[in-house]
Structure formats: structure tokens, C-alpha cells
Design a protein around this motif. Structure first.
Motif, short mmCIF file in Angstrom:
data_model
loop_
_atom_site.label_atom_id
_atom_site.label_comp_id
_atom_site.label_asym_id
_atom_site.label_seq_id
_atom_site.Cartn_x
_atom_site.Cartn_y
_atom_site.Cartn_z
N PHE A 159 67.14 24.19 4.70
CA PHE A 159 67.54 25.02 5.84
C PHE A 159 66.34 25.80 6.38
CE2 PHE A 159 68.87 29.10 7.55
CZ PHE A 159 69.77 28.71 8.53
N LEU A 160 65.60 26.45 5.50
CA LEU A 160 64.44 27.22 5.93
C LEU A 160 63.38 26.33 6.58
CD1 LEU A 160 64.07 29.57 2.84
CD2 LEU A 160 64.91 30.19 5.13
N HIS A 161 63.15 25.17 6.00
CA HIS A 161 62.17 24.23 6.55
C HIS A 161 62.62 23.73 7.93
CE1 HIS A 161 59.00 21.23 6.47
NE2 HIS A 161 59.89 20.31 6.76
N HIS A 162 63.89 23.41 8.05
CA HIS A 162 64.42 22.92 9.32
C HIS A 162 64.30 23.96 10.42
CE1 HIS A 162 66.99 20.70 12.08
NE2 HIS A 162 67.69 21.79 12.25
N HIS A 163 64.44 25.23 10.08
CA HIS A 163 64.38 26.32 11.07
C HIS A 163 62.99 26.95 11.15
CE1 HIS A 163 68.55 26.13 12.18
NE2 HIS A 163 68.85 25.97 10.90
N ARG A 164 61.97 26.20 10.72
CA ARG A 164 60.57 26.58 10.86
C ARG A 164 60.22 27.88 10.15
NH1 ARG A 164 60.78 21.95 12.52
NH2 ARG A 164 60.22 21.23 14.57
N MET A 165 60.86 28.13 9.02
CA MET A 165 60.54 29.31 8.21
C MET A 165 59.89 28.85 6.91
SD MET A 165 63.74 31.84 8.83
CE MET A 165 65.11 30.74 9.15
N GLU A 166 58.89 27.97 7.04
CA GLU A 166 58.24 27.39 5.88
C GLU A 166 57.51 28.40 5.01
OE1 GLU A 166 56.77 25.07 8.65
OE2 GLU A 166 58.26 23.50 8.41
N PHE A 167 57.18 29.54 5.58
CA PHE A 167 56.48 30.56 4.79
C PHE A 167 57.37 31.08 3.66
CE2 PHE A 167 58.55 32.59 8.36
CZ PHE A 167 59.18 33.70 7.80
#
Length: 146
Positions: free
Chosen positions: A123-131
Motif C-alpha cells: 500500500f505504501l509503495h503503491h501510494h509513493r510513500m516508499e520512504f
């Protein structure tokens, strides 16, 4: 020019534009595509591939067996149990008659997550919150300490 003639010309132009869009959509769908997903295992759904091809998932530390593409041009792939963590995975397909010389990557490499927290990291990766996602490789792929 009469009003009915303008209406017929307008309808003919709209129909021609519609045909162009339908033909464009049909040819665009013919390109092979892949959807990679993490979870307890890494899975992939390949569509638009030629029948007679074989595909598999590859990533550092992951090497799956070849699976034949069905008559409908699709194949479901699954790695089975893998180390939990982030995996830079991609799907490779080849013509089974030509062998390794015909291998090519379908789609693009993607980061997928496995393990208990995989749905959260996906979910985080999909919503560009890779940090907020782990960046180290899975435990079995870490370099030896110096």
C-alpha cells in the motif's frame, strides 16, 4: 447546405472517429502485460502473451520454474514460499522452441513485498510513500559484514 445533410456528415465523422478509437484500443491490448503482487508469495498474472511461450518470475534469490502460456495468452505464476522483505522482481518469457536466445522481460521490474507486513508495504509503495518501506534486501541476500 441543409440541416439534415450537416447532421448526416456529423454522424459519419463521429462514426469514423469511433472506429479509429476501437481499432486503436484493440491493437493496444495485444501488447503483453504483467501484474506482479507480493504477500506470502510473489505472484504474477501475464496477459497478451503468445501461446507456445513459457514464462517465470525472477528476482535476486528467486528462481521459479517455467510455466507454459495458455491458448488464451495468459499464465498465472507463483514463487512459492520466499524470504520476507522487498524483492525487485520481473517476469521473463521465452519461446519454448528457441530456448534461452528468445528470452525477454515482459512489463517492467517492480518492487514487491513478502512477509507478514507485505500488504502494508505494498500500500505504501503503491501510494509513493516508499520512504516508509524497508530498503534492505531480504535476510538471505544481505552482504557479509566487514
Amino acid at each position: 447546405m441543409s440541416r439534415s445533410r450537416r447532421t448526416r456528415i456529423g454522424a459519419a465523422l463521429a462514426g469514423a472517429v469511433g472506429v479509429v478509437f476501437v481499432v486503436g484500443a484493440a491493437t493496444a491490448a495485444a501488447t503483453p502485460s504483467v501484474a506482479l503482487h507480493g504477500g506470502s508469495t510473489v505472484t504474477a498474472h501475464v496477459t497478451g502473451e503468445k501461446s507456445g511461450q513459457a514464462c517465470r518470475i525472477t528476482a535476486p534469490g528467486i528462481d521459479t520454474p517455467w510455466r507454459p502460456v495458455g491458448a488464451d495468452g495468459s499464465v498465472e505464476l507463483d514463487t512459492g514460499p520466499v524470504e520476507p522483505g522487498r524483492h525487485n522482481a520481473h517476469v521473463v518469457c521465452e519461446d519454448s522452441r528457441l530456448g534461452p536466445t528468445s528470452q525477454r522481460v515482459v512489463g517492467k521490474s517492480e518492487d514487491v513485498f513478502t512477509g507478514h507486513w507485505a500488504p502494508v508495504f505494498e500500500f505504501l509503495h503503491h501510494h509513493r510513500m516508499e520512504f516508509l518501506t524497508p530498503h534492505e534486501p531480504p535476510a538471505g541476500n544481505q552482504p557479509a559484514p566487514r
